[in-house]
Design a protein around this motif. Structure first.
Motif, PDB file in Angstrom:
ATOM      1  N   LYS A  46      -4.606  -1.709   8.995  1.00  0.00           N
ATOM      2  CA  LYS A  46      -5.496  -2.398   8.053  1.00  0.00           C
ATOM      3  C   LYS A  46      -6.837  -2.717   8.723  1.00  0.00           C
ATOM      4  O   LYS A  46      -7.898  -2.525   8.129  1.00  0.00           O
ATOM      5  CB  LYS A  46      -4.853  -3.691   7.538  1.00  0.00           C
ATOM      6  N   SER A  89     -15.218  -4.277  -6.199  1.00  0.00           N
ATOM      7  CA  SER A  89     -14.077  -3.814  -7.005  1.00  0.00           C
ATOM      8  C   SER A  89     -13.641  -2.407  -6.596  1.00  0.00           C
ATOM      9  O   SER A  89     -12.454  -2.090  -6.633  1.00  0.00           O
ATOM     10  CB  SER A  89     -14.407  -3.857  -8.498  1.00  0.00           C
ATOM     11  N   ASP A  93      -8.746  -3.786  -1.720  1.00  0.00           N
ATOM     12  CA  ASP A  93      -7.384  -3.279  -1.556  1.00  0.00           C
ATOM     13  C   ASP A  93      -6.688  -3.270  -2.904  1.00  0.00           C
ATOM     14  O   ASP A  93      -6.824  -4.222  -3.686  1.00  0.00           O
ATOM     15  CB  ASP A  93      -6.578  -4.171  -0.605  1.00  0.00           C
ATOM     16  N   PRO A  94      -5.926  -2.229  -3.185  1.00  0.00           N
ATOM     17  CA  PRO A  94      -5.164  -2.219  -4.441  1.00  0.00           C
ATOM     18  C   PRO A  94      -4.005  -3.202  -4.344  1.00  0.00           C
ATOM     19  O   PRO A  94      -3.614  -3.616  -3.251  1.00  0.00           O
ATOM     20  CB  PRO A  94      -4.652  -0.775  -4.522  1.00  0.00           C
ATOM     21  N   GLU A  95      -3.464  -3.541  -5.494  1.00  0.00           N
ATOM     22  CA  GLU A  95      -2.273  -4.387  -5.497  1.00  0.00           C
ATOM     23  C   GLU A  95      -1.154  -3.614  -4.813  1.00  0.00           C
ATOM     24  O   GLU A  95      -1.088  -2.388  -4.899  1.00  0.00           O
ATOM     25  CB  GLU A  95      -1.854  -4.710  -6.927  1.00  0.00           C
ATOM     26  N   ASP A  96      -0.290  -4.336  -4.120  1.00  0.00           N
ATOM     27  CA  ASP A  96       0.832  -3.695  -3.458  1.00  0.00           C
ATOM     28  C   ASP A  96       1.787  -3.136  -4.510  1.00  0.00           C
ATOM     29  O   ASP A  96       2.401  -3.890  -5.267  1.00  0.00           O
ATOM     30  CB  ASP A  96       1.581  -4.683  -2.565  1.00  0.00           C
ATOM     31  N   LEU A  97       1.887  -1.813  -4.572  1.00  0.00           N
ATOM     32  CA  LEU A  97       2.836  -1.180  -5.470  1.00  0.00           C
ATOM     33  C   LEU A  97       4.194  -1.086  -4.793  1.00  0.00           C
ATOM     34  O   LEU A  97       5.224  -1.110  -5.437  1.00  0.00           O
ATOM     35  CB  LEU A  97       2.348   0.206  -5.875  1.00  0.00           C
TER      36      LEU A  97
END
Length: 105
Positions: A46, A89, A93-97
């Motif tokens: 990260k 935006s 970071d994307p939401e944790d899938l």
């Protein structure tokens, strides 16, 4: 300021060089962490991605500024809150899938 086509060309070249360097650094880190995983690997990767994300943020803001410039104008377009929100935006970071690995919890 990106008042001339030469300035724009130089800025694009700088962005491309930055992408190439930051991506190579990230891929090297990824290779190291995948081949020798540790409980800290997730956080290390990260952190390794931050310079690339920062550069992409700058690219998005610059593209938005260029889009607001009048053709033939040499007037600099200031960065607006909307431009920064758009860049944020796109680079957030994307939401944790998939849940993070147990070492992160």
């Amino acid at each position: 300021a990106l008042a001339s086509s030469r300035d724009l060309k130089n800025q694009i070249q700088a962005f491309l060089s930055g992408i190439k360097k930051n991506m190579a650094d990230f891929m090297e880190c990824t290779q190291t962490q995948v081949s020798n995983p540790t409980p800290e690997s997730y956080d290390i990767m990260k952190r390794s991605a931050k310079p690339l994300k920062s550069l992409l943020y700058d690219i998005v803001v610059t593209i938005n500024r260029l889009a607001k410039m009048e053709p033939g104008s040499e007037e600099d377009v200031p960065v607006t809150d909307d431009m920064e929100k758009r860049a944020e935006s796109i680079t957030a970071d994307p939401e944790d899938l998939i849940p993070p690995p147990p070492s992160v919890k």
